[in-house]
Design a protein around this motif. Structure first.
Motif, PDB file in Angstrom:
ATOM      1  N   ALA A   4       0.688  -1.577  -0.161  1.00  0.00           N
ATOM      2  CA  ALA A   4      -0.398   0.297   0.479  1.00  0.00           C
ATOM      3  C   ALA A   4       0.577   0.816  -0.009  1.00  0.00           C
ATOM      4  O   ALA A   4       0.491   2.174  -0.561  1.00  0.00           O
ATOM      5  CB  ALA A   4      -1.130  -0.422   0.684  1.00  0.00           C
ATOM      6  N   MET A   5       1.742   1.041   0.233  1.00  0.00           N
ATOM      7  CA  MET A   5       2.985   2.890   0.915  1.00  0.00           C
ATOM      8  C   MET A   5       3.654   2.609  -0.809  1.00  0.00           C
ATOM      9  O   MET A   5       3.765   3.878  -1.067  1.00  0.00           O
ATOM     10  CB  MET A   5       4.038   2.036   1.935  1.00  0.00           C
ATOM     11  N   SER A  16      -4.228  11.367  -5.037  1.00  0.00           N
ATOM     12  CA  SER A  16      -3.842  10.224  -3.785  1.00  0.00           C
ATOM     13  C   SER A  16      -5.001  10.386  -2.625  1.00  0.00           C
ATOM     14  O   SER A  16      -4.903   9.808  -1.936  1.00  0.00           O
ATOM     15  CB  SER A  16      -2.330  11.373  -3.152  1.00  0.00           C
ATOM     16  N   GLU A  17      -5.840  11.480  -2.577  1.00  0.00           N
ATOM     17  CA  GLU A  17      -6.279  11.381  -1.227  1.00  0.00           C
ATOM     18  C   GLU A  17      -8.172  10.173  -2.200  1.00  0.00           C
ATOM     19  O   GLU A  17      -8.216   9.793  -1.069  1.00  0.00           O
ATOM     20  CB  GLU A  17      -7.405  13.068  -1.927  1.00  0.00           C
ATOM     21  N   THR A  18      -8.181  10.353  -3.267  1.00  0.00           N
ATOM     22  CA  THR A  18      -9.220   8.911  -4.041  1.00  0.00           C
ATOM     23  C   THR A  18      -8.008   8.023  -3.068  1.00  0.00           C
ATOM     24  O   THR A  18      -8.873   7.284  -2.778  1.00  0.00           O
ATOM     25  CB  THR A  18      -9.103   9.323  -5.346  1.00  0.00           C
ATOM     26  N   ALA A  19      -6.705   7.076  -3.645  1.00  0.00           N
ATOM     27  CA  ALA A  19      -6.664   6.324  -3.604  1.00  0.00           C
ATOM     28  C   ALA A  19      -6.647   5.691  -1.766  1.00  0.00           C
ATOM     29  O   ALA A  19      -6.559   4.760  -2.670  1.00  0.00           O
ATOM     30  CB  ALA A  19      -4.643   6.843  -3.979  1.00  0.00           C
ATOM     31  N   LEU A  26     -10.217  -0.947   1.851  1.00  0.00           N
ATOM     32  CA  LEU A  26      -8.876  -2.134   1.909  1.00  0.00           C
ATOM     33  C   LEU A  26      -8.667  -2.701   3.064  1.00  0.00           C
ATOM     34  O   LEU A  26      -8.674  -4.050   3.341  1.00  0.00           O
ATOM     35  CB  LEU A  26      -8.746  -2.231   0.334  1.00  0.00           C
ATOM     36  N   LEU A  27      -8.134  -1.295   3.543  1.00  0.00           N
ATOM     37  CA  LEU A  27      -7.726  -1.957   4.837  1.00  0.00           C
ATOM     38  C   LEU A  27      -7.855  -1.811   6.329  1.00  0.00           C
ATOM     39  O   LEU A  27      -7.215  -0.729   6.864  1.00  0.00           O
ATOM     40  CB  LEU A  27      -5.877  -1.627   5.023  1.00  0.00           C
ATOM     41  N   HIS A  29      -7.778  -2.215   9.105  1.00  0.00           N
ATOM     42  CA  HIS A  29      -6.864  -2.610  10.218  1.00  0.00           C
ATOM     43  C   HIS A  29      -5.751  -1.926  10.621  1.00  0.00           C
ATOM     44  O   HIS A  29      -5.034  -1.991  11.070  1.00  0.00           O
ATOM     45  CB  HIS A  29      -6.763  -3.862  10.261  1.00  0.00           C
ATOM     46  N   HIS A  30      -5.979  -1.340   9.628  1.00  0.00           N
ATOM     47  CA  HIS A  30      -4.814  -0.481   8.791  1.00  0.00           C
ATOM     48  C   HIS A  30      -4.721   1.415   9.086  1.00  0.00           C
ATOM     49  O   HIS A  30      -4.116   1.752   8.740  1.00  0.00           O
ATOM     50  CB  HIS A  30      -3.497  -0.973   7.747  1.00  0.00           C
ATOM     51  N   SER A  31      -5.938   1.223   9.474  1.00  0.00           N
ATOM     52  CA  SER A  31      -5.902   3.418   8.512  1.00  0.00           C
ATOM     53  C   SER A  31      -5.269   4.100   9.505  1.00  0.00           C
ATOM     54  O   SER A  31      -4.840   4.931   9.031  1.00  0.00           O
ATOM     55  CB  SER A  31      -7.583   3.143   8.990  1.00  0.00           C
ATOM     56  N   SER A  32      -4.924   3.295  11.029  1.00  0.00           N
ATOM     57  CA  SER A  32      -3.753   4.453  11.658  1.00  0.00           C
ATOM     58  C   SER A  32      -2.829   4.532  11.360  1.00  0.00           C
ATOM     59  O   SER A  32      -2.940   5.504  11.257  1.00  0.00           O
ATOM     60  CB  SER A  32      -4.210   4.488  12.949  1.00  0.00           C
ATOM     61  N   ASP A  33      -2.256   3.806  10.785  1.00  0.00           N
ATOM     62  CA  ASP A  33      -1.051   3.617  10.044  1.00  0.00           C
ATOM     63  C   ASP A  33      -0.275   4.233   8.794  1.00  0.00           C
ATOM     64  O   ASP A  33       0.378   5.288   8.273  1.00  0.00           O
ATOM     65  CB  ASP A  33      -0.070   2.485  10.200  1.00  0.00           C
TER      66      ASP A  33
END
Length: 256
Positions: A4-5, A16-19, A26-27, A29-33
């Motif tokens: 993702a990164m 980038s905002e849309t992506a 999709l992720l 559980h990785h929203s904060s990261d």
């Protein structure tokens, strides 16, 4: 997360905002990261109490509200929003005034904001932001660009004082996007981002603001040189290779 990164590093800043929104769905559980590690093009809001614009980012956000560095109030209003201590707020006000002068001297306009907050290690963190709209309809004074923006994010972690010395860790990100449109050359678009980090120790007696300003000035000079060499230099090399100037073609063509 690594994929993702990698994807976000290759996405055009305009998309980038849309992506990021798609990756968050999709992720989850990785929203904060994702929100903490992915830098987005900076947005601007007007503080109606003061009549001045300020920059929005994750560092002045609490829930769905953003704190203004001018009035120290959240927009929309938030009753229990986090605020810096009185001592740090005093330094934040001074930093905004000084950074506005720096912005005018180096960028010939634009919008800047500085935010500060305490960290868990008895030190503090400062975020210096600059947004420059270089388009014809924006703040571009030369009129060469159809569209253009420069977003600079500088985050400095300041450690606690130890025998008159403090450690400063600067992480800087610059996002550049520009588009030119001309009848002879057509439409040309170039965009990208670059991130660098710097660690230094300074005497606190010289003042935190002076030390941080010195680091930002040095880092921005390095980032501008890197962007010039990587993006503009390589692009110029490729264009000249694929479409050599007319004088070069004349040298290469044999006499008839």
């Amino acid at each position: 997360m690594e994929a993702a990164m990698g994807l976000m590093r290759r996405i055009h800043p305009k998309h980038s905002e849309t992506a990021l929104s798609a990756l968050l769905s999709l992720l989850p559980h990785h929203s904060s990261d994702l929100l903490s590690q992915v830098d987005q093009p900076l947005q601007v809001l007007c503080d109606m109490d003061i009549g001045k614009e300020f920059i929005l980012c994750e560092y002045n956000r609490d829930a769905d509200s953003y704190r203004s560095p001018w009035s120290n109030k959240y927009h929309p209003p938030l009753e229990d929003g986090q605020l810096p201590s009185a001592e740090l707020r005093k330094l934040e006000i001074e930093a905004n005034d000084v950074f506005a002068i720096y912005r005018d001297q180096y960028y010939e306009g634009g919008i800047s904001s500085v935010y500060m907050w305490e960290d868990e290690n008895e030190g503090f963190v400062a975020c210096f932001l600059i947004k420059k709209d270089g388009s014809k309809a924006g703040q571009g004074r030369r009129g060469y660009l159809e569209e253009g923006s420069w977003d600079a994010i500088h985050v400095i972690e300041v450690g606690p004082e130890d025998e008159g010395i403090a450690h400063y860790c600067l992480t800087s990100t610059v996002m550049l996007s520009l588009t030119t449109r001309d009848e002879s050359s057509g439409t040309f678009s170039l965009s990208g981002s670059i991130r660098r980090q710097m660690n230094m120790d300074f005497a606190v007696a010289e003042g935190h603001l002076c030390n941080m300003g010195r680091m930002i000035e040095e880092m921005e000079s390095k980032l501008r040189n890197s962007l010039d060499q990587v993006y503009f230099g390589k692009t110029r090399e490729m264009v000249c290779t694929l479409r050599p100037p007319s004088e070069v073609l004349q040298v290469r063509l044999p006499d008839s």
